[in-house]
Design a protein around this motif. Structure first.
Motif, short mmCIF file in Angstrom:
data_model
loop_
_atom_site.label_atom_id
_atom_site.label_comp_id
_atom_site.label_asym_id
_atom_site.label_seq_id
_atom_site.Cartn_x
_atom_site.Cartn_y
_atom_site.Cartn_z
N LEU A 194 1.41 -31.06 0.92
CA LEU A 194 1.60 -29.82 0.27
C LEU A 194 2.70 -30.02 -0.90
CD1 LEU A 194 0.65 -26.77 -0.09
CD2 LEU A 194 2.59 -26.28 1.67
N LEU A 195 3.77 -30.50 -0.45
CA LEU A 195 4.80 -30.65 -1.37
C LEU A 195 4.80 -31.73 -2.33
CD1 LEU A 195 7.76 -30.10 1.14
CD2 LEU A 195 6.47 -28.38 -0.32
N ASN A 196 3.53 -32.63 -2.05
CA ASN A 196 3.56 -33.97 -2.95
C ASN A 196 4.67 -34.58 -3.04
OD1 ASN A 196 1.74 -35.54 -4.56
ND2 ASN A 196 2.33 -34.30 -6.51
N VAL A 197 5.18 -34.78 -1.83
CA VAL A 197 6.64 -35.76 -2.12
C VAL A 197 6.49 -36.54 -0.75
CG1 VAL A 197 7.86 -34.21 -3.06
CG2 VAL A 197 7.82 -33.87 -0.73
N GLU A 198 7.37 -37.89 -0.64
CA GLU A 198 7.51 -38.48 0.35
C GLU A 198 8.73 -37.75 1.24
OE1 GLU A 198 5.91 -41.17 1.55
OE2 GLU A 198 4.44 -41.35 0.01
N CYS A 199 8.34 -37.55 2.59
CA CYS A 199 9.33 -36.86 3.13
C CYS A 199 9.05 -37.32 4.97
CB CYS A 199 9.16 -35.23 3.24
SG CYS A 199 7.58 -34.59 3.62
N ALA A 200 10.27 -36.99 5.42
CA ALA A 200 10.34 -37.38 6.81
C ALA A 200 10.62 -36.17 7.42
CB ALA A 200 11.20 -38.43 7.26
N GLY A 201 10.41 -36.14 8.63
CA GLY A 201 10.95 -34.84 9.38
C GLY A 201 10.42 -34.72 11.01
N ILE A 202 10.82 -33.84 11.76
CA ILE A 202 10.44 -33.35 13.00
C ILE A 202 10.23 -31.87 13.11
CG2 ILE A 202 12.03 -35.32 14.01
CD1 ILE A 202 14.26 -33.25 14.56
N LEU A 203 9.33 -31.83 14.37
CA LEU A 203 8.88 -30.46 14.84
C LEU A 203 9.51 -30.32 16.04
CD1 LEU A 203 7.04 -30.00 12.52
CD2 LEU A 203 5.40 -28.69 13.96
N VAL A 204 10.47 -29.18 16.32
CA VAL A 204 10.90 -28.96 17.59
C VAL A 204 10.43 -27.69 18.06
CG1 VAL A 204 13.39 -28.40 18.85
CG2 VAL A 204 13.15 -30.18 16.59
#
Length: 580
Positions: A194-204
């Motif tokens: 959706l953001l059209n970016v390379e991103c990292a993340g977590i869901l808590v």
């Protein structure tokens, strides 16, 4: 070109491009136009962003440049280059072949007559049409600013459209997930798309109940992938911990230069925070799309949570059904056993009634007959006392037989009681057997039988003397009852090392194979008959077996065949009876 509009210094250098700068392209075959444009736009800034100016000196070169740099916002395009209409054909290539609808094109020409303005504006998708003679520094500034504003709005619309398409495409897939972990992984993938970016993340995930707050990392991507599967008490590192904790506390989205946190609250009471680490700040369009996506994600997470609860409820229900089924099976087995016991009890009742009717009828008939004879004798004037004495003795004998049968029935009932207890005490089994023999000797002598007790030494056991006496008495009285007249009966007690054996041997009719198979059963009628007309309840040997088993022993019977007599054994293990 004849009409130059810029005064240029001797040395022009491009300002260094800054991060986030607007990218524009100057397409013209005249190098002086490139230099003049750079000079006129030196220091230009819009919304805090400067310019990165790219140059192309032909339509062919510009086509390659724009294909390699789709981020170009504005193109200053000369109409006449390698051909009179090279610029116009480049416009068509940009819109059709490259499919770039957002880049703004400002057409510049030194010969307006070759490309009439009205026809060009109508036939080509351009943002502005200027003659080089009228494009002063101020006009250039104004045209560029208007073009950049238009480009910015088109980009927002395009990003919104693309984001909505991603959300619409992702919604069925996300709503179809049945696993919380799979859904979380899908969310991170869709946010990056959706953001059209390379991103990292977590869901808590934070689940709240009445007594505890539990945190769980559902999914992680990039440098955050190692958080999955950590200790659920609080699985985050110190640098990430406060960011996620603040998101749970504030319960709202937060957007920063480095980290952005998305907060979601489900109808089932669970809370979810997505931490996104992107390589750029999120635009207003990005944030609006994130808001829209998270509303859909709350529904998706609720579906998964409710599905998992349903699955757990199904498992618990199946377990309860299995337990209830097992309980019903056990209850049915108990009922079957009780029904079988009742059936056996009913059969036993029938046998008892038959035995009572048959065996007790004979002595009662004798008593009744003799009583009538006594009544007749009393009617005679001279009472025959001698004859009456004979009848009285016959009544007494029949009554004794009746009492003996009743005692046997009572003994069997007592032996069958579930709560029967033995009064154990040290006793001399040999002496006890000798006493039983002496008590039965007169009965044997009336039938001309010799009753011999072969044991002289004492043999001690630990047991219930009355019960053991009853067992020995049943074997001895049975031997007398079934042995022939003038035959011999032998009783012995001996120690054979591991066992104490009490044996009764007779010279009676012996045992048939059919008799041996049902010898110690209750109410069993054997092929042999009492030799003196005595009565029998069929319970004596079953009582013997029960008493011996209560003392931890076993009973046996041996016979060489019909007419060869029989030997009945009671075997007591020393260790079970507690020998002293």
């Amino acid at each position: 070109m004849d009409d130059e509009i810029f005064l240029l210094p001797d040395d022009i250098t491009d300002p260094p491009a800054r991060a986030g700068a607007w990218t524009i392209a100057v397409v013209d075959d005249d190098p002086a136009v490139h230099e003049g444009t750079r000079y006129a736009l030196a220091g230009y800034e819009l919304d805090g962003r400067g310019l990165e100016i790219l140059s192309a000196y032909s339509a062919a070169e510009a086509r390659l440049l724009l294909a390699a740099r789709p981020d170009v916002a504005v193109v200053f395009l000369d109409v006449v280059m390698e051909s009179d209409d090279a610029g116009l054909r480049l416009v068509g290539d940009i819109r059709r072949e490259l499919g770039n609808e957002t880049v703004r094109i400002i057409l510049r020409t030194g010969q307006p007559g070759q490309a009439p303005e009205r026809r060009v504006i109508v036939d080509y998708d351009i943002n502005d049409y200027k003659a080089k003679t009228e494009l002063t520094a101020d006009k250039l500034f104004t045209s560029l600013t208007a073009a950049l504003r238009a480009y910015q709005q088109l980009k927002r619309l395009d990003e919104t459209r693309r984001g909505l398409e991603i959300i619409l495409d992702a919604a069925p897939m996300l709503l179809d997930h049945k696993s919380m972990q799979r859904l979380a992984e899908g969310v991170l993938t869709q946010v990056a798309s959706l953001l059209n970016v390379e991103c990292a993340g977590i869901l808590v995930l934070r689940e709240n109940d009445a007594t505890d707050e539990r945190f769980c990392v559902l999914a992680g991507s990039g440098c955050y992938g190692h958080y999955v599967g950590r200790n659920p008490a609080w699985p985050l590192d110190p640098d990430v911990h406060p960011v996620v904790e603040r998101a749970f506390a504030e319960r709202t989205h937060s957007f920063g230069d480095h980290w952005s946190t998305l907060y979601m609250h489900t109808a089932s009471g669970s809370e979810i925070v997505a931490l996104i680490d992107a390589d750029r700040s999120l635009s207003d369009t990005d944030r609006s799309l994130i808001d829209l996506l998270t509303t859909r994600l709350s529904i998706a997470f609720d579906n998964v949570i409710l599905y998992e609860k349903l699955q757990r409820a199904n498992v618990e229900l199946e377990q309860r059904v299995l337990e209830r089924t097992a309980e019903l099976i056990r209850a049915n087995r108990r009922l079957d056993l009780q029904r079988s016991n009742l059936r056996r009890a009913n059969n036993l009742k029938t046998e008892i009634l038959g035995t009572v009717a048959h065996d007790l009828k004979n002595p009662l008939s004798v008593i009744l007959g003799r009583s009538e004879m006594l009544s007749d004798m009393l009617a005679i004037e001279t009472v025959p006392k001698a004859q009456m004495g004979v009848q009285v003795e016959a009544v007494r004998t029949a009554a004794k037989r009746l009492i003996g049968m009743i005692d046997t029935l009572m003994a069997d009932a007592m032996n069958d009681a579930l709560d029967i207890t033995l009064r154990r005490e040290p006793l001399d089994l040999a002496a006890l057997a000798g006493e039983v023999c002496e008590a039965n000797r007169p009965l044997a002598e009336t039938k001309g039988q010799s009753l011999r007790f072969a044991t002289q030494e004492a043999v001690y056991v630990c047991g219930d003397s009355e019960r053991l006496r009853e067992a020995i008495d049943n074997l001895v009285s049975n031997a007398i009852k079934y042995s022939f007249i003038d035959s011999a009966i032998e009783v012995s007690v001996r120690d054979e090392g591991t066992e104490i054996i009490c044996a009764v041997t007779d010279q009676g009719p012996g045992l048939s194979p059919e008799d041996a198979s049902r010898l110690f059963g209750r109410f069993q009628r054997l092929s042999a008959k009492p030799t003196g007309g005595e009565g029998s309840t069929g319970l004596g040997l079953s009582i013997v077996r029960r008493i011996v088993e209560l003392h931890g022993g076993r009973t046996e019977a041996h016979s060489a065949g019909m007419g060869s007599g029989a030997t009945f054994l009671m075997r007591f293990p020393k260790i079970s009876v507690g020998l002293i």
